[in-house]
Write an enzyme that holds these catalytic residues in place. Sequence first.
Site, PDB file in Angstrom:
ATOM      1  N   ASP A 199       0.839  -1.190   0.000  1.00 35.84           N
ATOM      2  CA  ASP A 199       0.000   0.000   0.000  1.00 35.84           C
ATOM      3  C   ASP A 199       0.879   1.246   0.000  1.00 35.84           C
ATOM      4  OD1 ASP A 199      -2.333   1.824   0.793  1.00 35.84           O
ATOM      5  OD2 ASP A 199      -3.293  -0.155   0.911  1.00 35.84           O
ATOM      6  N   SER A 222     -11.356  -1.053  -0.627  1.00 34.75           N
ATOM      7  CA  SER A 222     -10.063  -1.044   0.072  1.00 34.75           C
ATOM      8  C   SER A 222     -10.233  -1.349   1.541  1.00 34.75           C
ATOM      9  CB  SER A 222      -9.397   0.328  -0.058  1.00 34.75           C
ATOM     10  OG  SER A 222      -8.668   0.433  -1.235  1.00 34.75           O
ATOM     11  N   HIS A 281      -3.693   5.933   3.615  1.00 35.68           N
ATOM     12  CA  HIS A 281      -4.477   4.759   3.229  1.00 35.68           C
ATOM     13  C   HIS A 281      -3.925   3.461   3.815  1.00 35.68           C
ATOM     14  CE1 HIS A 281      -5.976   1.722   0.247  1.00 35.68           C
ATOM     15  NE2 HIS A 281      -7.028   2.528   0.157  1.00 35.68           N
TER      16      HIS A 281
END
Length: 631
Positions: A182, A427, A244
């Site tokens: 990520d 996600s 994220h």
Amino acid sequence: MPNYTQKTALATLLAVSSSTVVGLQNHDNSSATRAAPGAYQSTDRIIVKYKPGYSINLTSALSSSSSHRVNRNDLPANALKPDWQISADIRSAERISSTGAVIYQLNKRADLNSLQAKLEQLQQDPNIEYAEPDLIMQIQRVPNDARYSEQWHYYESKGGMNLPNAWDISTGSPDSVVAVIDTGVLPHDDLRSNLLGGYDFIGDADRARDNDGRDADPTDEGDWAMAGSCGGGYPQWSSPSSWHGTHVAGTIGAVSNNGVGVAGVAWNSKVLPIRALGHCGGYSSDIIDGIRWAAGYNVAEVPDNPTPAKVINLSLGGYGNCTRAYQEAIDDARRQGVTVVVAAGNDNDYASRYSPANCEGVITVAANNRDGGRAYYSNFGRSVDITAPGGETSEETSDNGILSTLNTGSRGANYGEASYGYYQGTSMAAPHVAGVVSLLYSIDSSMTPNRAENLLKATARRFPTGIQRECSKDECGAGIVDATALLKKASGDVSEPEEPKPEDNDSDNGDSDSNTQQQVFENNEWHYIPDNNESGINSRIFVNRSGNAGSITVKVDIAHDYIGDLQVRLVAPNGKSVVLAEPSDDRDTQLKTSWTVEASTVSAYGEWSLEVSDHYRQDTGYLKYWGLEFK
């Protein structure tokens, strides 16, 4: 070709390696030209893999260069042979990837449609195995959409994952490592003690924002971007750093039962942060090296991974077919017993159009909302294997989203008080599944990717009805993940049924009476059959039926320029297979037929697949339909 019936015996089935499968392509004549939602349509790198025995002497040249880059004028004479059209566009050879492919840097960003024609020309070289764009992937979160009691996604009966009772069976294990590929992670107080060392695979210093290339520090440096700063008008609006990877990692492994913050799905498992996405996303080649390193493979100029993962989470993606490079990396990971979990995507579109969600051998995860319906943004279709909570937020309320670890910094990280926040997206759904698969590995160290997927599907809770955006198996996979049922079944709890009850899943699930079990299983999704490609395509059907398979009727409908080019193979859930059709001189353009297969020694339950491959040049076609009928 006229319809006819053939008969063959499954007793002669041979084992088939998972490395033979490749990504599926959805049949959509308009997809090649329409805009790719939320994804780049250009790149400034290409990936070229040469066939074994064809050396271009780049390894020594790259290793002797202080910048690990060889300019075009200094490339070995045979690196750009034959004289192909795109050679003038190459600036340098960047490096040899972990797969043995060469990463070439172009002089400027090229549109994917125009680049593809040149790559197809290059691929005609018999010394080249494949040539493809080094796609730039993006995090899977819906942009700009506006704590344990607040984590409804773990415990609520409609949209939650039934985790509390599952935690009575397992809360994870330090050996059950989950790699998060990520944006990297931050040393969050509610996450830090569950983080392993990890690695930063971003080779571009500007994209990495850490003033160097690859290094052993996977700290997220922020992915904020000014409007239009990434090229091609992307992003449309200026955006702050998402953090994220920290949010995703928190869902999997936030420190739990400590009286503060939030809980993770697998509190006692470890998270291996792998940074591959930075400013303006990340290259597929960096992600691919991250996948292979996570699984324990050697990657050049990178120290070996001391803590290989059991599960890899990919909450990322982009529009397009699964590439050979992606599929190779996923197949390699599966050979190591690693389960790869992928977000389906957030474009309210067919997941089969997005990579790596459409790659073979991955668990593709769609997102449900708090009511158990399909989240409005979630991709869908037969490429989806399972659904998990992804949430829905709005300007009025955010608490219907997924709560996890975060940071308040708008650009660089704020290292003051630890923060938390709600996000929505596939996600967020994927790490729920990655975390629960980690729990599977913690109670059974011999767990395999296939068994993990089959267990998830067999124990999934049926989709609720009478709500907005009701979901079905055709759209959202086997159901919503039920962590308690999953761990009970995996641990051999005899109080749980061996197969799902009809009232716990869709009406097409059978019960223990063979006379009332579903007999016909079908796949109507079209798949393009690539020309002269022995890997071909692999179309899957999950059979939720107990007992032995017995006598099966296999039906196919294939349209192709020259049917004689094709081989058709049926693969059973245990990996054994039978060839139904071999290449021949059949000049027909349609194969619409059926075969009877005797499979009395094979269990019906599990994932069956049909492999179709083209063995000669200049003819293409589609697998339009195939089905299984059990007697």
